[in-house]
Design an enzyme around this catalytic site. Structure first.
Site, mmCIF file in Angstrom:
data_model
loop_
_atom_site.group_PDB
_atom_site.id
_atom_site.type_symbol
_atom_site.label_atom_id
_atom_site.label_comp_id
_atom_site.label_asym_id
_atom_site.label_seq_id
_atom_site.Cartn_x
_atom_site.Cartn_y
_atom_site.Cartn_z
ATOM 1 N N SER A 118 0.832 -1.209 0.000
ATOM 2 C CA SER A 118 0.000 0.000 0.000
ATOM 3 C C SER A 118 0.864 1.255 0.000
ATOM 4 O O SER A 118 2.002 1.234 0.454
ATOM 5 C CB SER A 118 -0.878 0.042 1.256
ATOM 6 O OG SER A 118 -1.593 -1.145 1.390
HETATM 7 N N1 SAH Z 1 0.728 -5.230 4.454
HETATM 8 C C1 SAH Z 1 1.281 -5.701 3.219
HETATM 9 C C2 SAH Z 1 0.315 -5.519 2.075
HETATM 10 C C3 SAH Z 1 0.198 -6.722 1.241
HETATM 11 S S1 SAH Z 1 -1.103 -6.740 0.070
HETATM 12 C C4 SAH Z 1 2.626 -5.079 2.950
HETATM 13 O O1 SAH Z 1 3.070 -4.226 3.728
HETATM 14 O O2 SAH Z 1 3.282 -5.473 1.989
HETATM 15 C C5 SAH Z 1 -2.278 -7.779 0.872
HETATM 16 C C6 SAH Z 1 -1.877 -9.179 1.114
HETATM 17 O O3 SAH Z 1 -2.993 -9.854 1.674
HETATM 18 C C7 SAH Z 1 -1.470 -9.986 -0.119
HETATM 19 O O4 SAH Z 1 -0.174 -10.433 0.042
HETATM 20 C C8 SAH Z 1 -2.465 -11.141 -0.144
HETATM 21 O O5 SAH Z 1 -1.906 -12.365 -0.572
HETATM 22 C C9 SAH Z 1 -2.888 -11.210 1.316
HETATM 23 N N2 SAH Z 1 -4.145 -11.906 1.591
HETATM 24 C C10 SAH Z 1 -5.311 -11.894 0.907
HETATM 25 N N3 SAH Z 1 -6.212 -12.688 1.505
HETATM 26 C C11 SAH Z 1 -5.599 -13.222 2.605
HETATM 27 C C12 SAH Z 1 -5.991 -14.138 3.619
HETATM 28 N N4 SAH Z 1 -7.210 -14.697 3.651
HETATM 29 N N5 SAH Z 1 -5.102 -14.449 4.575
HETATM 30 C C13 SAH Z 1 -3.851 -13.931 4.570
HETATM 31 N N6 SAH Z 1 -3.421 -13.074 3.647
HETATM 32 C C14 SAH Z 1 -4.272 -12.715 2.660
#
Ligand code: SAH
Length: 271
Positions: A118
């Site tokens: 993000s």
């Molecule tokens: N906070 C992260 C943002 C990653 S984007 C950062 O700083 O990089 C959001 C992430 O949520 C993705 O990697 C995606 O694979 C994950 N995601 C989606 N659904 C999920 C679930 N049910 N459990 C765990 N992770 C999930």
């Protein structure tokens, strides 16, 4: 707020440590200590840890980070602890080298497997909401969607313990690798379906999700402590996504829908 680090920053050009590619050999800081100090102390401890950005950027990363924080403050973000934590974490270590020179711009960036980190403004906004009305460190925090691990690293300076869960094995491993450098003993990376939360760590003082679904999973509400707060993107009736805040009290839960956002989808199961 960025004046401290800027004032004490070593002179430019920054000296390139002979071993700059070997984090463990960096003597200027013990990153493990950061997790146990407050953000302000940690910021001071961090001064001197300078890994220059790839050539072409022309500035050391502390300077660009201070600028990023100044910009966040100008955009209206006010929580000093959040801003200090954002000023501490080297975002360029979480993205591909080719993207490192964009790491401190207010933009989301690809982190592989179709996912994105993000933009700083959104990370700061969510963390500010998470801490609203609370002083000092949050207790145990659950982060759903570790991604590259950036937000988990920022959270490590704001919470006593961080449990961060990721459903894509590739990213879970990438985050482990990215975070190794920082040696944050209070960050616990988990591989699994975050829609189920992580019951073993419950109750959580706060839950934060970086992926949005059609509803807030019941497990999250159950695992949230009384007095705790949840911040997550969620699909609204109009089919758009908005930030949702849920406060849990002895009387029940209160949901507040805030501004529109664009997060990757929350998916069940693991891959
Ligand atoms: N906070 C992260 C943002 C990653 S984007 C950062 O700083 O990089 C959001 C992430 O949520 C993705 O990697 C995606 O694979 C994950 N995601 C989606 N659904 C999920 C679930 N049910 N459990 C765990 N992770 C999930």
């Amino acid at each position: 707020m960025s004046e401290g680090p800027r004032a004490k920053r070593p002179g430019f050009p920054v000296k390139l440590a002979a071993n700059s590619g070997v984090p463990s050999a960096n003597k200027s800081i013990n990153p493990a200590r950061i997790g146990q100090t407050n953000a302000a102390q940690a910021r001071n401890a961090q001064i001197g840890l300078q890994k220059p950005l790839p050539s072409g950027v022309g500035l050391d990363s502390q300077t660009v980070r201070s600028r990023m924080v100044d910009k966040l403050a100008k955009q209206g973000l006010q929580d000093a602890e959040v801003l200090a934590a954002m000023g501490l974490v080297e975002r360029h270590r979480f993205v591909d080298t080719a993207l490192a020179n964009q790491a401190y711009e207010d933009t989301s960036l690809p982190i592989g497997l179709g996912q994105t980190i993000s933009k700083p403004n959104v990370v700061a906004r969510m963390l500010e909401l998470l801490r609203e009305g609370r002083s000092g460190r949050l207790g145990r925090v659950l982060e759903v969607g570790t991604g590259c691990g950036y937000q988990a690293a920022v959270l490590s300076h704001l919470a006593v313990e961080v449990y961060s869960i990721e459903r894509l094995r590739g990213l879970h491993e990438k985050a482990r690798e990215n975070l190794r450098y920082f040696r944050l003993p209070n960050v616990h990376l988990l591989f699994g379906d975050g829609m189920e939360g992580f019951a073993k760590g419950a109750p959580y003082a706060a839950i934060i999700a970086a992926a949005g679904g059609e509803a807030i999973p019941q497990a999250w509400i159950e695992q949230l402590a009384v007095g705790g707060r949840l911040v997550a993107p969620m699909q609204t009736a109009k089919g758009q996504q908005a930030l949702v805040v849920i406060d849990k009290s002895a009387q029940g839960v209160r949901q507040t829908v805030l501004e529109a956002v664009h997060f990757v989808p929350l998916k069940s199961g693991t891959d």
